[in-house]
Design an enzyme around this catalytic site. Structure first.
Site, mmCIF file in Angstrom:
data_model
loop_
_atom_site.group_PDB
_atom_site.id
_atom_site.type_symbol
_atom_site.label_atom_id
_atom_site.label_comp_id
_atom_site.label_asym_id
_atom_site.label_seq_id
_atom_site.Cartn_x
_atom_site.Cartn_y
_atom_site.Cartn_z
ATOM 1 N N ARG A 36 -8.418 -0.680 5.281
ATOM 2 C CA ARG A 36 -7.228 0.718 4.657
ATOM 3 C C ARG A 36 -5.869 -0.146 4.162
ATOM 4 O O ARG A 36 -5.539 0.403 3.167
ATOM 5 C CB ARG A 36 -6.937 1.678 5.461
ATOM 6 N N ILE A 67 8.763 7.094 16.888
ATOM 7 C CA ILE A 67 8.397 7.922 15.601
ATOM 8 C C ILE A 67 7.277 8.721 15.723
ATOM 9 O O ILE A 67 7.139 10.030 15.426
ATOM 10 C CB ILE A 67 8.083 6.770 14.487
ATOM 11 N N ARG A 83 1.314 14.814 13.488
ATOM 12 C CA ARG A 83 1.677 14.563 12.491
ATOM 13 C C ARG A 83 1.793 15.819 11.377
ATOM 14 O O ARG A 83 0.960 16.018 10.369
ATOM 15 C CB ARG A 83 0.931 13.411 11.627
ATOM 16 N N VAL A 139 3.281 18.613 8.503
ATOM 17 C CA VAL A 139 3.970 18.516 7.148
ATOM 18 C C VAL A 139 5.007 19.753 6.938
ATOM 19 O O VAL A 139 5.344 20.130 5.820
ATOM 20 C CB VAL A 139 2.781 18.473 5.963
ATOM 21 N N ASP A 140 5.523 20.116 8.179
ATOM 22 C CA ASP A 140 6.329 21.401 7.823
ATOM 23 C C ASP A 140 7.559 20.959 7.078
ATOM 24 O O ASP A 140 8.034 21.842 6.174
ATOM 25 C CB ASP A 140 6.880 21.866 9.252
ATOM 26 N N ASP A 192 5.143 0.476 12.242
ATOM 27 C CA ASP A 192 3.780 0.018 11.636
ATOM 28 C C ASP A 192 3.832 -1.414 12.379
ATOM 29 O O ASP A 192 2.788 -2.213 11.866
ATOM 30 C CB ASP A 192 3.857 0.039 10.294
ATOM 31 N N LYS A 220 0.797 -1.244 -0.112
ATOM 32 C CA LYS A 220 0.005 0.079 0.030
ATOM 33 C C LYS A 220 0.755 1.372 -0.095
ATOM 34 O O LYS A 220 0.559 2.179 -0.691
ATOM 35 C CB LYS A 220 -0.842 0.055 1.391
ATOM 36 N N ASN A 221 1.812 1.311 0.908
ATOM 37 C CA ASN A 221 2.715 2.505 1.137
ATOM 38 C C ASN A 221 3.602 2.858 -0.281
ATOM 39 O O ASN A 221 4.210 3.816 -0.245
ATOM 40 C CB ASN A 221 3.441 2.432 2.441
ATOM 41 N N CYS A 252 -4.118 13.277 13.488
ATOM 42 C CA CYS A 252 -4.910 11.922 13.364
ATOM 43 C C CYS A 252 -4.600 11.199 14.603
ATOM 44 O O CYS A 252 -3.946 11.769 15.626
ATOM 45 C CB CYS A 252 -4.215 11.387 12.078
ATOM 46 N N ARG A 295 -3.927 10.806 5.152
ATOM 47 C CA ARG A 295 -2.958 11.807 5.068
ATOM 48 C C ARG A 295 -1.970 11.873 3.726
ATOM 49 O O ARG A 295 -1.522 12.873 3.481
ATOM 50 C CB ARG A 295 -2.118 11.792 6.259
HETATM 51 C C1 EPZ Z 1 4.531 7.012 6.480
HETATM 52 O O1 EPZ Z 1 3.668 7.986 6.887
HETATM 53 C C2 EPZ Z 1 3.662 5.691 6.189
HETATM 54 N N1 EPZ Z 1 2.390 5.965 5.433
HETATM 55 C C3 EPZ Z 1 3.097 5.460 7.744
HETATM 56 O O2 EPZ Z 1 2.234 4.247 7.427
HETATM 57 C C4 EPZ Z 1 4.345 5.065 8.460
HETATM 58 O O3 EPZ Z 1 3.889 4.842 9.893
HETATM 59 C C5 EPZ Z 1 5.269 6.322 8.684
HETATM 60 O O4 EPZ Z 1 5.645 6.587 7.255
HETATM 61 C C6 EPZ Z 1 6.545 5.966 9.273
HETATM 62 O O5 EPZ Z 1 7.094 5.251 9.081
HETATM 63 C C7 EPZ Z 1 2.714 5.910 4.168
HETATM 64 O O6 EPZ Z 1 3.823 5.704 3.652
HETATM 65 C C8 EPZ Z 1 1.624 6.497 3.161
HETATM 66 P P1 EPZ Z 1 6.902 10.285 8.217
HETATM 67 P P2 EPZ Z 1 4.412 9.570 6.748
HETATM 68 O O7 EPZ Z 1 6.661 11.576 7.458
HETATM 69 O O8 EPZ Z 1 5.016 9.858 5.621
HETATM 70 C C9 EPZ Z 1 7.171 13.536 11.661
HETATM 71 C C10 EPZ Z 1 0.441 2.962 7.823
HETATM 72 O O9 EPZ Z 1 -0.109 2.082 8.777
HETATM 73 N N2 EPZ Z 1 6.846 14.684 10.724
HETATM 74 O O10 EPZ Z 1 7.793 9.671 7.821
HETATM 75 O O11 EPZ Z 1 3.101 10.492 7.010
HETATM 76 C C11 EPZ Z 1 5.728 12.919 11.747
HETATM 77 O O12 EPZ Z 1 4.929 13.617 12.761
HETATM 78 C C12 EPZ Z 1 0.916 4.290 7.965
HETATM 79 O O13 EPZ Z 1 0.476 2.167 6.655
HETATM 80 C C13 EPZ Z 1 7.235 16.015 11.046
HETATM 81 O O14 EPZ Z 1 7.390 16.327 12.119
HETATM 82 O O15 EPZ Z 1 5.391 9.437 8.045
HETATM 83 C C14 EPZ Z 1 6.261 11.542 12.683
HETATM 84 O O16 EPZ Z 1 6.641 11.815 14.021
HETATM 85 C C15 EPZ Z 1 0.680 4.996 9.062
HETATM 86 N N3 EPZ Z 1 6.988 16.841 10.053
HETATM 87 C C16 EPZ Z 1 7.762 11.406 11.669
HETATM 88 O O17 EPZ Z 1 8.125 12.802 11.442
HETATM 89 C C17 EPZ Z 1 6.944 16.608 8.624
HETATM 90 O O18 EPZ Z 1 6.860 17.639 8.026
HETATM 91 C C18 EPZ Z 1 7.626 10.546 10.847
HETATM 92 O O19 EPZ Z 1 6.508 10.600 9.867
HETATM 93 C C19 EPZ Z 1 6.836 15.183 8.468
HETATM 94 C C20 EPZ Z 1 6.791 14.231 9.433
#
Ligand code: EPZ
Length: 434
Positions: free
Chosen positions: A411, A341, A135, A137-138, A319, A36-37, A130, A106
């Protein structure tokens, strides 16, 4: 509240729950679906070209339907045939990703980079928090700004603009982010000049996206390491690409085999995608044997407690933290599980506790003291991986477990009941009468 599902004839939604009668060792073969990811960013990559992009091994999941719906709103034509999707973004009619879709998934924010790179403007709803925490997106936005976009917040929407296109830049991520790495890789592939991204995510899904973009004519080096170099190209072509196997589904079913004392062969996957998870499960007592198109997994004596800390890849995947916690619930000894994380990823703890698990949470760590057996109970799913953690616990528990809020599970896990039933699990979806 149980999940609401569209009814067969009348059109009224029907609440459904998953009922599991635990205690059967899983025995048999499970075919792993496409990731999926990986599929989500790969589908978004179609926005970078006016030629068709064909993806195979795409899982049939709610999140895939959501991204297809979002791409459809933007004007992408999506043809579906079995596990194949052909996406054509030749006639984009909108550059806005609306709140209603972004709030349900997201990963919708991934359209931001490609849209601003190709069309010079994108409006994407800010996702908001969420179940896993704030989470932000900065990092996505900082990266796009480094590439020359302006990003402003207007009425809950991120509005990114780059009327003269994006340019290459050097950018170091403050936080290792999977989504930001993907967003920036997509955008930089058609930016003017060279981009160097540092401290990036190294997940197999990043490598898969780079491979697909390169097949479309991009020039991306270093995916899978912490530095990615992208030489921007003017245009990208179509391509045909096979989505990699889902390592999280793989890890989930490996844990399901272990917790039930089973013996399961997983096909259409490989052990290579689970380095730290494999090492941890081996310490807990798992035996892995490579087979033709996957591997066999079973336990060698009792399950031992093993401490884990979640980390970006190649560390232990966040995950798989919930499924692993379910396994540790019945270990000999104890395990300290630390989540680094996400700040709020212990929502499954009170639900596992309802099944008898002995877990104490102290900040970002959970101390799990193993008990002889879990007991079936009604429980509620809170996110995709918490859901599978509860399914895994239910498969091993004595008695019946009923899981509600199944939309989370749907999902991320394709044909879950059928795959588990084929290995002897007693698991069924039931309609809940009002
Ligand atoms: C991806 O989410 C995955 N989703 C998530 O899988 C997975 O848990 C996560 O990576 C971590 O491995 C997809 O690939 C679609 P991140 P993502 O940006 O990209 C912080 C599942 O169950 N952060 O790597 O959204 C954030 O808050 C899902 O399949 C910032 O601070 O995760 C988190 O603490 C759930 N600023 C950490 O980084 C940002 O701009 C990692 O988030 C972006 C992220």
């Amino acid at each position: 509240m149980p999940t609401l599902q569209k009814g067969g004839g009348g059109g009224w939604p029907m609440p459904t729950v998953l009922k599991i009668h635990g205690g059967n060792p899983l025995k048999g073969t499970i075919e792993i679906s496409g990731a999926k990811n990986s599929a989500l960013p790969l589908m978004v990559a179609c926005l970078l070209t006016d030629k068709p992009l064909t993806l195979t091994n795409v899982p049939n999941l709610a999140d895939i339907r959501t991204i297809a719906q979002l791409l459809g709103l933007l004007g992408v034509e999506c043809i579906e045939k079995g596990d194949m999707r052909t996406l054509n973004a030749a006639n984009i009619t909108s550059t806005t990703a609306p709140y209603d879709l972004v709030k349900t998934m997201r990963a919708s924010v991934l359209v931001l980079g490609p849209l601003v790179a190709r069309y010079g403007i994108a409006r994407v709803s800010l996702p908001g928090g969420c179940a896993l925490g704030a989470r932000a997106v900065d990092v996505h936005l900082e990266g796009l700004q480094a590439l020359g976009a302006t990003c402003e917040l207007e009425e809950g929407y991120i509005v990114a603009k780059a009327p003269r296109g994006l340019h290459g830049a050097h950018f170091t991520m403050r936080v290792v982010s999977v989504g930001a790495t993907e967003n920036l890789m997509l955008a930089a592939s058609i930016a003017d000049g060279q981009t160097v991204l540092r401290n990036v995510a190294r997940e197999p899904e990043i490598v898969d996206l780079a491979n697909c973009l390169n097949a479309m004519g991009a020039n991306i080096q270093g995916a899978g390491t912490d530095t990615i170099t992208i030489e921007g190209v003017k245009t990208l072509n179509g391509a045909t690409h096979k989505v990699i196997p889902d390592r999280l589904e793989t890890g989930s079913y490996a844990i399901a085999s272990l917790i039930t004392g089973g013996d399961v062969t997983l096909t259409n996957t490989s052990l290579e995608c689970l380095p730290m998870v494999r090492e941890t499960l081996e310490k807990a007592g798992a035996v892995f044997e490579d087979s033709a198109n996957g591997f066999r997994v079973y336990q060698n004596g009792p399950i031992h407690g093993v401490d884990v800390m979640t980390e970006p890849y190649p560390g232990f995947a966040t995950d798989l933290q919930a499924p692993f916690m379910a396994l540790m619930g019945i270990c000999e000894g104890a395990a300290m599980i630390t989540e680094t994380i996400f700040e709020n990823r212990f929502m499954h703890v009170p639900e596992l506790a309802r099944m008898g698990a002995n877990i104490q949470v102290h900040g970002a760590s959970a101390m799990v003291r193993g008990i002889k057996h879990l007991s079936g109970a009604p429980v509620m799913a809170t996110d995709i991986r918490a859901s599978i953690g509860l399914v895994i616990a239910g498969l091993a528990a004595k008695g019946d477990t009923t899981i509600s809020r199944l939309y989370h599970l749907d999902r991320g896990y394709e044909n879950l009941e059928a795959k588990l039933q084929a290995c002897g699990a007693v698991i069924e979806r039931h309609r809940v009468d009002a």
